[in-house]
Design a protein around this motif. Structure first.
Motif, PDB file in Angstrom:
ATOM      1  N   UNK A 263       0.926  -1.137   0.051  1.00  0.00           N
ATOM      2  CA  UNK A 263       0.072   0.016   0.128  1.00  0.00           C
ATOM      3  C   UNK A 263       0.840   1.119   0.121  1.00  0.00           C
ATOM      4  N   UNK A 264       2.112   1.168   0.585  1.00  0.00           N
ATOM      5  CA  UNK A 264       2.941   2.252   0.736  1.00  0.00           C
ATOM      6  C   UNK A 264       4.066   2.241  -0.134  1.00  0.00           C
ATOM      7  N   UNK A 265       4.413   1.322  -0.780  1.00  0.00           N
ATOM      8  CA  UNK A 265       5.331   1.284  -1.811  1.00  0.00           C
ATOM      9  C   UNK A 265       6.539   1.122  -1.177  1.00  0.00           C
ATOM     10  N   UNK A 313      -0.190   4.899  17.999  1.00  0.00           N
ATOM     11  CA  UNK A 313      -0.022   4.045  16.841  1.00  0.00           C
ATOM     12  C   UNK A 313      -1.027   4.447  15.916  1.00  0.00           C
ATOM     13  N   UNK A 314      -2.132   5.135  16.344  1.00  0.00           N
ATOM     14  CA  UNK A 314      -3.304   5.463  15.444  1.00  0.00           C
ATOM     15  C   UNK A 314      -2.753   6.282  14.061  1.00  0.00           C
ATOM     16  N   UNK A 315      -1.566   6.768  14.137  1.00  0.00           N
ATOM     17  CA  UNK A 315      -1.052   7.482  13.123  1.00  0.00           C
ATOM     18  C   UNK A 315      -0.667   6.742  11.907  1.00  0.00           C
ATOM     19  N   UNK A 316      -0.491   5.119  12.195  1.00  0.00           N
ATOM     20  CA  UNK A 316      -0.190   4.405  11.252  1.00  0.00           C
ATOM     21  C   UNK A 316      -1.072   3.963  10.280  1.00  0.00           C
ATOM     22  N   UNK A 317      -2.455   3.675  10.586  1.00  0.00           N
ATOM     23  CA  UNK A 317      -3.456   3.426   9.383  1.00  0.00           C
ATOM     24  C   UNK A 317      -3.638   4.557   8.795  1.00  0.00           C
ATOM     25  N   UNK A 318      -3.399   5.824   9.416  1.00  0.00           N
ATOM     26  CA  UNK A 318      -3.725   7.081   8.744  1.00  0.00           C
ATOM     27  C   UNK A 318      -2.751   7.466   7.567  1.00  0.00           C
ATOM     28  N   UNK A 319      -1.675   6.668   7.405  1.00  0.00           N
ATOM     29  CA  UNK A 319      -0.678   7.058   6.724  1.00  0.00           C
ATOM     30  C   UNK A 319      -0.932   7.124   5.157  1.00  0.00           C
ATOM     31  N   UNK A 321       1.165   7.266   0.943  1.00  0.00           N
ATOM     32  CA  UNK A 321       2.539   7.167   0.394  1.00  0.00           C
ATOM     33  C   UNK A 321       3.146   8.619   0.660  1.00  0.00           C
ATOM     34  N   UNK A 322       4.469   8.755   1.069  1.00  0.00           N
ATOM     35  CA  UNK A 322       5.178  10.034   1.023  1.00  0.00           C
ATOM     36  C   UNK A 322       5.535  10.413   2.559  1.00  0.00           C
ATOM     37  N   UNK A 323       5.356  11.452   2.791  1.00  0.00           N
ATOM     38  CA  UNK A 323       5.808  11.976   4.365  1.00  0.00           C
ATOM     39  C   UNK A 323       4.823  11.677   5.374  1.00  0.00           C
ATOM     40  N   UNK A 324       3.447  11.236   5.095  1.00  0.00           N
ATOM     41  CA  UNK A 324       2.878  10.872   6.231  1.00  0.00           C
ATOM     42  C   UNK A 324       3.027   9.459   6.543  1.00  0.00           C
ATOM     43  N   UNK A 325       3.763   8.517   5.893  1.00  0.00           N
ATOM     44  CA  UNK A 325       4.212   7.262   6.350  1.00  0.00           C
ATOM     45  C   UNK A 325       5.177   7.474   7.180  1.00  0.00           C
TER      46      UNK A 325
END
Length: 435
Positions: A263-265, A313-319, A321-325
């Motif tokens: 999903x994030x590449x 840890x909730x920020x992980x499923x919010x990620x 591709x790019x800086x948010x991951x």
């Protein structure tokens, strides 16, 4: 001076090196160091071998993740009783040797073109079984080696190794996988386990062979271990918290190794760097344990460490591709801090509370529940991932992780600034002697 229980006195040290001045503890420390770096390679290379080399699906990856922990369900409880009957250092050495041999079968099968997902399942299951024996022996051996008064220092130093390995290990693992492929990278863990066994062989302090009452049965000893753990309200609440956290983390970790590359590449090297940021939190957590315990108290620090750090840890499923991951990766640093503070505190307490003859069974009971929960959670993660997708599964698992602190919050630990000392064991009943 403190007694080790075998008549040997060990000086308590207050300098920075502390227990590392003791040769036997230093060998245990070195054994742990190489083994932990090897473990980081396997933790990343084994599922990536399934995903990248065999194109495994979400459910297959979930099954593979559960296989590494299912042994705690199958043999976890009797393993504790067996370990209490054996010399623990010897069990640790043989566990290292067998795991090294099994790991070497993966690169050999890869080179010959015969590697299958079923072989990875079998390797994960065997490694899990001998990890049961190693881990139960490891935590039961430490009080013998350093003395109960030095348990917090000993656990903190060993936790430093684990956290440092979490920091540098994934980066090393990611590069090895990128250069050599995931199956071949597993050979490095085999070498590390062999080195771990050699360091354990160097330890000079020998345990006396445990005395086993004539006619005693494994089933009876297992029941005794279960009763000891669950009759103690504080121990039971710690198990409930750790088990819940592990259950949802099992589901989370089963899907994150699918989510990041697909999903994030992210490349294997970038995935290694992602997990390394979790290790930064672990290293920081080692330095937070002492001040947090003094400021908050031994009981409150157990639940606060989990409650205050898990929501990151909730920020992980919010990620995306790019800086948010990478923002999600930085958030894992805080989860790492909380995990280390929690583990050092609760493990030291469990070891201090438990008499020597019960250490194996107590540790086995705890591991049976918390690692069994991880195995079931990993399997659930695979099922949910197949049905809902990796991102939706990460959301569900993250919500569960955030609620894991509730059992210890609603226990006496909530306001207990100093943990209670263990009650002395009653003298065993003796048969009357005829005149």
């Amino acid at each position: 001076m403190i007694s080790l229980g075998d008549g040997t006195a060990v000086p308590q040290r207050r300098d920075r090196l502390g227990l590392l001045r003791e040769r036997d503890f230093r060998d245990l420390f070195l054994s742990t160091s190489v083994a932990q770096f090897g473990y980081q390679i396997t933790s990343l290379a084994l599922p990536l071998a399934a995903v990248l080399a065999l194109d495994a699906g979400e459910f297959e990856v979930g099954v593979l993740s559960s296989m590494t922990m299912v042994a705690f369900v199958l043999i976890g409880l009797p393993a504790g009783a067996w370990v209490d009957r054996m010399r623990r250092r010897r069990v640790m050495i043989w566990s290292d040797v067998v795991r090294a041999a099994v790991l070497l079968t993966v690169p050999i099968a890869w080179w010959t073109g015969t590697l299958t997902i079923w072989q990875l399942y079998a390797v994960a299951l065997v490694i899990g079984a001998f990890t049961v024996f190693f881990d139960v022996s490891y935590q039961s051996y430490l009080p013998h080696l350093v003395g109960r008064a030095n348990l917090v220092e000993g656990n903190a130093k060993l936790e430093t190794v684990r956290s440092t390995a979490q920091l540098g290990g994934p980066v090393l693992a990611g590069q090895l996988i990128a250069w050599l492929t995931a199956p071949v990278a597993l050979a490095f863990d085999a070498v590390a386990l062999g080195a771990s066994a050699l360091f354990l062989l160097r330890i000079r302090r020998r345990e006396a062979k445990p005395e086993v009452a004539q006619g005693s049965r494994i089933a009876t000893e297992v029941k005794e271990g279960l009763a000891f753990v669950f009759k103690n309200r504080i121990l039971a609440s710690i198990i409930a918290c750790t088990g819940s956290w592990n259950f949802w983390m099992g589901a989370f970790m089963a899907m994150i190794v699918v989510f990041l590359p697909r999903d994030m590449g992210l490349t294997p090297g970038e995935i290694g760097l992602f997990f390394a940021l979790f290790g930064i939190g672990g290293v920081a957590g080692v330095f937070v344990v002492g001040p947090a315990t003094r400021r908050l108290g031994q009981g409150p620090v157990v639940w606060i460490s989990v409650a205050a750090t898990s929501p990151w840890i909730l920020l992980i499923p919010l990620a995306e591709p790019g800086w948010r991951v990478w923002l999600g990766a930085v958030a894992m640093t805080f989860v790492g801090i909380g995990g280390v503070v929690y583990n050092v505190t609760q493990v030291s307490f469990r070891q201090r509370l438990t008499p020597d003859r019960m250490l194996g069974r107590m540790n086995a009971t705890v591991r049976f529940i918390v690692y069994g929960a991880y195995a079931v959670g990993s399997l659930l993660g695979g099922v949910l991932g197949q049905a809902l997708g990796a991102r939706a599964t990460l959301w569900i698992a993250a919500a569960g992780i955030c609620s894991a602190f509730l059992p210890v919050f609603f226990s006496p630990l909530r306001n207990l600034r100093t943990l209670p000392e263990p009650e002395p064991e009653p003298e065993p009943e003796r048969e009357p002697v005829a005149a």
